[in-house]
Design a protein around this motif. Structure first.
Motif, PDB file in Angstrom:
ATOM      1  N   LEU A  43       5.396  11.601  -4.956  1.00 41.64           N
ATOM      2  CA  LEU A  43       5.376  13.060  -4.966  1.00 41.64           C
ATOM      3  C   LEU A  43       4.131  13.645  -4.304  1.00 41.64           C
ATOM      4  N   LEU A  44       3.225  12.800  -3.836  1.00 41.53           N
ATOM      5  CA  LEU A  44       2.117  13.297  -3.035  1.00 41.53           C
ATOM      6  C   LEU A  44       2.535  13.547  -1.589  1.00 41.53           C
ATOM      7  N   GLU A  45       3.629  12.940  -1.161  1.00 37.60           N
ATOM      8  CA  GLU A  45       4.163  13.205   0.174  1.00 37.60           C
ATOM      9  C   GLU A  45       4.772  14.606   0.146  1.00 37.60           C
ATOM     10  N   SER A  46       4.287  15.483   0.990  1.00 36.98           N
ATOM     11  CA  SER A  46       4.708  16.893   0.977  1.00 36.98           C
ATOM     12  C   SER A  46       6.211  17.051   1.120  1.00 36.98           C
ATOM     13  N   ARG A  47       6.798  16.333   2.047  1.00 39.23           N
ATOM     14  CA  ARG A  47       8.246  16.455   2.282  1.00 39.23           C
ATOM     15  C   ARG A  47       9.043  16.020   1.052  1.00 39.23           C
ATOM     16  N   THR A  48       8.655  14.877   0.480  1.00 39.91           N
ATOM     17  CA  THR A  48       9.335  14.376  -0.719  1.00 39.91           C
ATOM     18  C   THR A  48       9.189  15.363  -1.857  1.00 39.91           C
TER      19      THR A  48
END
Length: 116
Positions: A43-48
């Protein structure tokens, strides 16, 4: 990487659980080194994060392995209802990592532990 006493593989054979700790202590690194065959949702991946923020139920539409890791789960507490449902209905095992349990305590409607 330091040798860890915590054996994630053995713990996940018994039940799902939360792994909380301060930022930068190696939670994500530990997961990457010991659970390379798990489905990992970062959830640190912006898109995810944006995808799951819009619709947390998309987790149930994905092809998931028997062990699912949600990293930084405190960013999206609403996903816990879907996790709970998948543990019960699909018999999946989850490792939920994060740096803050306080955000989760406010929204978690099903208790403080996740058991199969």
């Amino acid at each position: 990487m330091y040798k860890r006493i915590l054996d994630l593989t053995e713990l996940l054979k018994r039940k799902s659980f939360f792994l909380f700790g301060p930022r930068g202590t190696g939670k994500t690194t530990l997961v990457k080194h010991t659970l390379s065959d798990a489905t990992v949702i970062d959830l640190l991946e912006s898109r995810t994060y944006r995808e799951y923020l819009k619709n947390p139920s998309i987790i149930s539409q994905q092809k998931l392995k028997s062990v699912v890791v949600i990293d930084e789960v405190q960013k999206l507490p609403e996903i816990l209802d879907e996790v709970h449902r998948l543990i019960e209905a699909e018999k999946l095992t989850f490792l939920l990592t994060g740096s803050s349990a306080r955000k989760l305590k406010r929204v978690c409607s099903w208790g403080t532990s996740i058991n199969k």
